[in-house]
Scaffold this active site. Structure first.
Site, PDB file in Angstrom:
ATOM      1  N   GLY A 182       0.843  -1.182   0.000  1.00 31.04           N
ATOM      2  CA  GLY A 182       0.000   0.000   0.000  1.00 31.04           C
ATOM      3  C   GLY A 182       0.881   1.234   0.000  1.00 31.04           C
ATOM      4  O   GLY A 182       2.075   1.178  -0.325  1.00 31.04           O
ATOM      5  N   GLY A 206       3.968   0.789   2.324  1.00 28.43           N
ATOM      6  CA  GLY A 206       4.877  -0.256   1.871  1.00 28.43           C
ATOM      7  C   GLY A 206       5.546   0.071   0.557  1.00 28.43           C
ATOM      8  O   GLY A 206       6.761  -0.097   0.398  1.00 28.43           O
ATOM      9  N   HIS A 241     -15.852   5.843  11.565  1.00 30.55           N
ATOM     10  CA  HIS A 241     -16.025   6.952  10.617  1.00 30.55           C
ATOM     11  C   HIS A 241     -17.493   7.356  10.572  1.00 30.55           C
ATOM     12  O   HIS A 241     -18.372   6.507  10.416  1.00 30.55           O
ATOM     13  CB  HIS A 241     -15.558   6.540   9.226  1.00 30.55           C
ATOM     14  CG  HIS A 241     -15.260   7.697   8.336  1.00 30.55           C
ATOM     15  ND1 HIS A 241     -16.242   8.546   7.874  1.00 30.55           N
ATOM     16  CD2 HIS A 241     -14.086   8.161   7.831  1.00 30.55           C
ATOM     17  CE1 HIS A 241     -15.690   9.476   7.120  1.00 30.55           C
ATOM     18  NE2 HIS A 241     -14.383   9.263   7.079  1.00 30.55           N
ATOM     19  N   SER A 252     -16.680  10.137   1.837  1.00 32.04           N
ATOM     20  CA  SER A 252     -15.563  10.934   2.334  1.00 32.04           C
ATOM     21  C   SER A 252     -15.978  12.008   3.332  1.00 32.04           C
ATOM     22  O   SER A 252     -17.017  12.665   3.188  1.00 32.04           O
ATOM     23  CB  SER A 252     -14.860  11.617   1.161  1.00 32.04           C
ATOM     24  OG  SER A 252     -13.928  12.566   1.618  1.00 32.04           O
ATOM     25  N   ARG A 308     -13.944  13.031  13.852  1.00 29.78           N
ATOM     26  CA  ARG A 308     -14.749  11.859  13.516  1.00 29.78           C
ATOM     27  C   ARG A 308     -15.385  11.204  14.736  1.00 29.78           C
ATOM     28  O   ARG A 308     -16.516  10.743  14.667  1.00 29.78           O
ATOM     29  CB  ARG A 308     -13.872  10.851  12.767  1.00 29.78           C
ATOM     30  CG  ARG A 308     -13.450  11.363  11.414  1.00 29.78           C
ATOM     31  CD  ARG A 308     -12.454  10.456  10.726  1.00 29.78           C
ATOM     32  NE  ARG A 308     -12.185  10.961   9.381  1.00 29.78           N
ATOM     33  CZ  ARG A 308     -11.367  10.376   8.532  1.00 29.78           C
ATOM     34  NH1 ARG A 308     -10.724   9.273   8.876  1.00 29.78           N
ATOM     35  NH2 ARG A 308     -11.174  10.879   7.324  1.00 29.78           N
ATOM     36  N   HIS A 350     -13.591   1.849  10.896  1.00 27.33           N
ATOM     37  CA  HIS A 350     -12.784   2.445   9.833  1.00 27.33           C
ATOM     38  C   HIS A 350     -11.289   2.233  10.027  1.00 27.33           C
ATOM     39  O   HIS A 350     -10.708   1.335   9.437  1.00 27.33           O
ATOM     40  CB  HIS A 350     -13.122   3.934   9.744  1.00 27.33           C
ATOM     41  CG  HIS A 350     -12.417   4.675   8.662  1.00 27.33           C
ATOM     42  ND1 HIS A 350     -12.488   4.303   7.336  1.00 27.33           N
ATOM     43  CD2 HIS A 350     -11.617   5.775   8.688  1.00 27.33           C
ATOM     44  CE1 HIS A 350     -11.774   5.144   6.601  1.00 27.33           C
ATOM     45  NE2 HIS A 350     -11.215   6.029   7.406  1.00 27.33           N
ATOM     46  N   ARG A 376      -7.798   9.649  14.907  1.00 27.23           N
ATOM     47  CA  ARG A 376      -7.042  10.223  13.797  1.00 27.23           C
ATOM     48  C   ARG A 376      -7.817  11.333  13.122  1.00 27.23           C
ATOM     49  O   ARG A 376      -8.991  11.168  12.793  1.00 27.23           O
ATOM     50  CB  ARG A 376      -6.704   9.133  12.766  1.00 27.23           C
ATOM     51  CG  ARG A 376      -5.981   9.707  11.544  1.00 27.23           C
ATOM     52  CD  ARG A 376      -5.558   8.634  10.582  1.00 27.23           C
ATOM     53  NE  ARG A 376      -6.674   7.951   9.947  1.00 27.23           N
ATOM     54  CZ  ARG A 376      -7.373   8.425   8.926  1.00 27.23           C
ATOM     55  NH1 ARG A 376      -7.116   9.641   8.449  1.00 27.23           N
ATOM     56  NH2 ARG A 376      -8.340   7.709   8.388  1.00 27.23           N
ATOM     57  N   SER A 415      -3.961  10.186   7.349  1.00 28.68           N
ATOM     58  CA  SER A 415      -3.513   8.819   7.115  1.00 28.68           C
ATOM     59  C   SER A 415      -2.555   8.757   5.931  1.00 28.68           C
ATOM     60  O   SER A 415      -1.440   8.223   6.047  1.00 28.68           O
ATOM     61  CB  SER A 415      -4.716   7.899   6.863  1.00 28.68           C
ATOM     62  OG  SER A 415      -4.292   6.598   6.538  1.00 28.68           O
ATOM     63  N   LEU A 416      -2.970   9.281   4.781  1.00 23.99           N
ATOM     64  CA  LEU A 416      -2.083   9.304   3.615  1.00 23.99           C
ATOM     65  C   LEU A 416      -0.808  10.074   3.928  1.00 23.99           C
ATOM     66  O   LEU A 416       0.285   9.709   3.480  1.00 23.99           O
ATOM     67  CB  LEU A 416      -2.791   9.936   2.418  1.00 23.99           C
ATOM     68  CG  LEU A 416      -4.070   9.254   1.917  1.00 23.99           C
ATOM     69  CD1 LEU A 416      -4.634  10.014   0.727  1.00 23.99           C
ATOM     70  CD2 LEU A 416      -3.808   7.805   1.541  1.00 23.99           C
TER      71      LEU A 416
END
Length: 639
Positions: free
Chosen positions: A43, A46, A267, A285, A331, A402, A436, A441-442
């Site tokens: 991902g 990785g 989420h 989203s 969230r 989530h 979070r 995250s990204l």
């Protein structure tokens, strides 16, 4: 005796990382060619790790259980990726991003790790832009941004509702470049089933070829786990069906501590459960809450269609309860607020377990084309699944499992408690605390892989340059493979009457009810008891058709569900041990008169890291104190 050493550098917060990098031991280009690194997972974390390490000249072996890294769950990230560029000139900065993450995580994360994540975020955006990731542009051609929950600035870069996919495609390109150059070897359709240790260090893995069933041995000087989170423990979640905890859990059983397992994000904007036959839920989203307004009818059991309910009969409850942040609260706050309204009888839909997300005002003000340009693919996805056109009628949403903030404990170098074993991205615990922030995250996955791990792993490998490559014909590899064979043989031998999926569904329901959005001492104790009973039934009644030496998806699922029983038990135990509410961990016994999370900083301002003691044995709890020198510990308020 395992001792937690976070290895946080000394010095001012803003200078820690740069000073630390300047004093790390290095590996020369010639010596890098002598060193092998295994990366498990392709991902965003990785693939970025493997490509960056390959670019440096290491020999990298990277493994994924899909046929291509393009299928990694990173593609599902929709709304955006954070960076502290301050392009909108609205007061953003690295420190403000750091503070928003610390506060958003309810002060349950390490200051140093979080600040570093914020610091490298700008490098991540520059890197992706240089690789050609098609981020949205404003009228003048500059990169556009929008807001996400828990913040009051616009710092989220996005590519419509496909940000994760576009970032992963860019990373996939950089990975393929290293594969073509011969620096990285890609092994597809491989499932890591065990970690191999030699003289106390991580030296390899045992994998199963998912097409042939063959067990394989792979050795290296260091191992990097980039295997994502364990949110599919709930069965119904927003995650890809293949997402699982087994690689991390195998490492945990070999001595890697597992930290904050009960910190699982719910989420708030998922498409609600539509029937009893679903295998997953679909995320809508968080970015939609920039323009969509969340509401329920003011009257219970409202029978009118949403468009027939006038404004005076609508309760925009997030705007009412949290005027400073409105619909863009974090969230965990938005999820509990939706649950509270539905539990009180104001929910909508056939089940009463959903609320409205309405774009009428935004469409009237900005025009349908503007909204379509921002969210068009998300609206199309919603209409395909529900048959409702969200341009004409409000979406219905409800919280769903989530993201996992918990994961393998790592120090500042991203190394676990096993020397030579690293964990990056969602598979570790380090950056998000108890909740979070959206679009972080990204940011973390890419930052870990491209701009942090390549430095820190070199410090460890500088002492390994005299270590020759490892043969897999050693007692350690023999023993690890034997354990894997015995585990597979055990599950195949049950030959019961019930499917793996039937057990997973029941397991997920137990955990959702006892360790989901709301927890209690009584519910958690009951949940552990029910897990024990279900696990006992699993090992008597599960049916795995076929054989182990062939393509067998039911076997894959069975091994993962067997791990989920143990993961779920640890989640419940951690939630039971933590007598407070913080972020996504909400214990009914610990809440303010207004129904908000009530922390206990005197007793629980620490990371809970667990040592494996055996199945159904109480794990050994280790505590890493959280020291806050740059932020004030105070009640988290979004009002």
């Amino acid at each position: 005796m395992i001792k937690l050493e976070s290895k946080i550098p000394q010095g001012p917060l803003a200078d820690k990382w740069n000073n630390y990098k300047s004093h790390l031991s290095l590996v020369s280009p010639a010596n890098k060619k002598k060193l092998d690194i295994i990366v498990v997972g392709t991902g965003l974390s990785g693939a970025s790790s493997a490509s960056a390490l390959g670019e440096l000249g290491y020999n990298v072996k990277v493994f994924c259980f899909q046929d291509s890294s393009r299928r990694a769950h990173s593609v599902a990230a929709q709304g955006g990726i954070n960076a502290a560029k301050n392009y909108k000139n609205d007061g953003d900065s690295v420190y403000r991003l750091f503070y928003d993450m610390i506060k958003g995580g309810d002060f349950r994360a390490r200051e140093a790790n979080v600040y570093r994540a914020a610091e490298v975020s700008n490098l991540v955006i520059d890197h992706f832009s240089a690789m050609g990731v098609p981020f949205a542009r404003d009228y003048g051609g500059g990169l556009d941004t929008r807001s996400f929950g828990g913040v009051q600035v616009s710092r989220t870069f996005y590519a419509k509702g496909q940000t994760g996919q576009q970032c992963l495609l860019g990373t996939y390109s950089s990975l393929n470049r290293q594969i073509a150059k011969g620096n990285v070897t890609l092994y597809t359709r491989r499932d890591m089933l065990d970690l191999v240790m030699v003289d106390g260090k991580a030296r390899g893995i045992i994998t199963r070829n998912l097409l042939t069933g063959e067990l394989e041995r792979h050795s290296a000087h260091a191992v990097v786990l980039a295997t994502g989170g364990y949110g599919t423990v709930f069965y119904l979640s927003t995650l890809a069906l293949g997402s699982n905890s087994s690689a991390a859990w195998a490492a945990h059983k070999k001595g890697a501590l597992f930290a904050n397992p009960s910190f699982i994000q719910i989420h708030p904007t998922s498409i609600p459960v539509l029937n009893d036959y679903q295998s997953k839920l679909t995320l809508m989203s968080e970015s939609l809450r920039n323009d969509g307004r969340v509401w329920v009818p003011k009257e219970k059991d409202e029978k009118r269609k949403p468009n027939d309910i006038p404004e005076e009969d609508r309760d925009y409850y997030l705007e009412r309860r949290y005027p400073a942040f409105g619909n863009l609260v974090p969230r965990d706050v938005a999820s509990r607020a939706a649950k509270e309204r539905c539990d009180a009888g104001y929910g909508v839909g056939d089940t009463g377990l959903s609320v409205y997300l309405d774009f009428k005002d935004a469409i009237n003000k900005q025009g349908e084309k503007v909204i379509a340009d921002k969210y068009g693919n998300l609206f199309e996805m919603y209409e395909k699944i529900t048959g409702i056109n969200p341009y004409r009628e409000p979406m219905r949403i409800y919280p769903a499992g989530h993201y996992t903030m918990g994961g393998l404990w790592v120090d500042y170098n991203l190394m676990t408690t096993i020397p030579g074993l690293y964990s990056v991205g969602e598979s570790n615990f380090s950056d998000h605390g108890a909740n979070r922030l959206g679009a972080s995250s990204l940011m973390q996955c890419s930052g870990d892989g491209y701009f942090i791990l390549p430095y820190t792993i070199g410090d460890y490998l500088s002492d390994e340059i005299r270590t020759p490559r490892f043969s897999t014909d050693t007692p350690e590899f023999e023993e690890a493979e034997k354990e894997v064979k015995e585990r597979i043989a055990r599950v195949m031998a049950v030959n019961g009457t019930q499917t793996v999926t039937s057990f997973h569904r029941r397991l997920g329901k137990i955990l959702w009810d006892s360790c989901g959005m709301v927890r209690s001492k009584e519910g958690l104790e009951k949940g552990i008891e029910m897990l024990d009973q279900l696990e006992e039934e699993f090992w008597k009644e599960v049916k795995v058709p076929g054989t182990a030496d062939e393509y067998n998806q039911e076997l894959e699922k069975a091994l993962r569900v067997a791990d989920f029983f143990e993961v779920g038990r640890l989640m419940c135990q951690d939630a039971l041990d933590r007598d407070e509410s913080c972020g996504a961990h909400f214990r009914e016994e610990f809440q303010s008169p207004q129904g908000e999370a009530q922390r206990n900083d005197a007793e629980f301002a620490h990371v809970s890291a667990y040592e494996y003691a055996g199945n159904k044995q109480k794990p050994v709890l280790h505590k890493e104190p959280l020291v806050f020198e740059n932020v004030e510990l105070k009640e988290r308020s979004y009002k």
